[in-house]
Enzyme design. Structure first.
Site, PDB file in Angstrom:
ATOM      1  N   ILE A 180      94.570 -49.305 -49.306  1.00 55.31           N
ATOM      2  CA  ILE A 180      93.837 -48.054 -49.150  1.00 55.31           C
ATOM      3  C   ILE A 180      92.590 -48.023 -50.037  1.00 55.31           C
ATOM      4  CG2 ILE A 180      94.980 -46.721 -50.969  1.00 55.31           C
ATOM      5  CD1 ILE A 180      95.089 -44.365 -49.027  1.00 55.31           C
ATOM      6  N   SER A 181      92.564 -48.853 -51.079  1.00 59.76           N
ATOM      7  CA  SER A 181      91.495 -48.802 -52.075  1.00 59.76           C
ATOM      8  C   SER A 181      90.318 -49.704 -51.707  1.00 59.76           C
ATOM      9  CB  SER A 181      92.029 -49.229 -53.447  1.00 59.76           C
ATOM     10  OG  SER A 181      90.965 -49.441 -54.346  1.00 59.76           O
TER      11      SER A 181
END
Length: 214
Positions: free
Chosen positions: A11-12
């Site tokens: 997600i990062s």
């Protein structure tokens, strides 16, 4: 040869850029890497924090900064829609790509990161895209099986116990380096920079807290 643990959640965007940048940033050094998928949301919960994309002004800045980093580093990158998204399926696929007791290969992690961040803005959890990624990864475990779920939980718990508070975090010889901009510090540590063994590392981290909010 020194060993690095690279904690990440797909997600990062900072983790995605650090992953892409790592080989060049550490070129010429002798090291090995374990890529360790963990749940970023659990780190946020443990620290009582919101994610960058959950704070409107910080969200806008984060996306601008990521776009700039990608431009500067000449790494093609597209923000997925939606973002943030639930990364659980991707984290389980990462663990399911590895034999029990092992961490995913760099190739598997690359495919997952690029599924998210080079997907022309598409939803990372769109069913057909997930099915295609699953086939591409040639899984060796069931991503919905208890061993995979436990591997993710165990890795996240171990990261928290080690003091990991964000992604990406690189662990080298017991030291934690957080963020894309920490890669030069990791390189210096690998090169044997005397700063790390002369007491400066410990002294800098021992500064007493100032005003604390209730």
């Amino acid at each position: 040869m020194k060993h690095i643990r690279f904690y990440f959640d797909p997600i990062s965007p900072y983790a995605a850029l650090a992953f892409e940048r790592l080989p060049e940033a550490l070129a010429g050094q002798s090291y090995s890497v374990d890529y360790v998928p963990i749940l970023f949301a659990a780190l946020l919960k443990a620290g009582g924090q919101k994610g960058p994309a959950e704070i409107p002004a910080k969200r806008a800045w984060t996306y601008r900064q990521i776009a700039w980093h990608a431009h500067q580093l000449q790494i093609p990158m597209q923000l997925p829609t939606p973002h943030p998204f639930n990364p659980l399926a991707l984290l389980r696929l990462a663990w399911a790509s590895a034999e029990p007791g092992r961490t995913p290969s760099r190739l598997a992690v690359e495919r997952i990161f690029r599924h998210v961040w080079r997907g022309a803005g598409a939803d990372p959890n769109e069913p057909q895209r997930l099915a295609d990624l699953t086939q591409d990864l040639a899984l060796v475990q069931d991503p919905e099986g208890e061993p995979v779920k436990q591997a993710l939980r165990g890795a996240t718990d171990a990261a928290l116990a080690a003091g990991v508070f964000g992604v990406p975090t690189l662990e080298l010889e017991g030291r934690l380096f957080w963020g894309l901009d920490a890669l030069p510090m990791v390189a210096a540590c690998l090169q044997g920079d005397a700063w790390f063994d002369g007491g400066a590392w410990e002294a800098a981290g021992a500064a007493p807290p100032g005003v604390q909010r209730g």
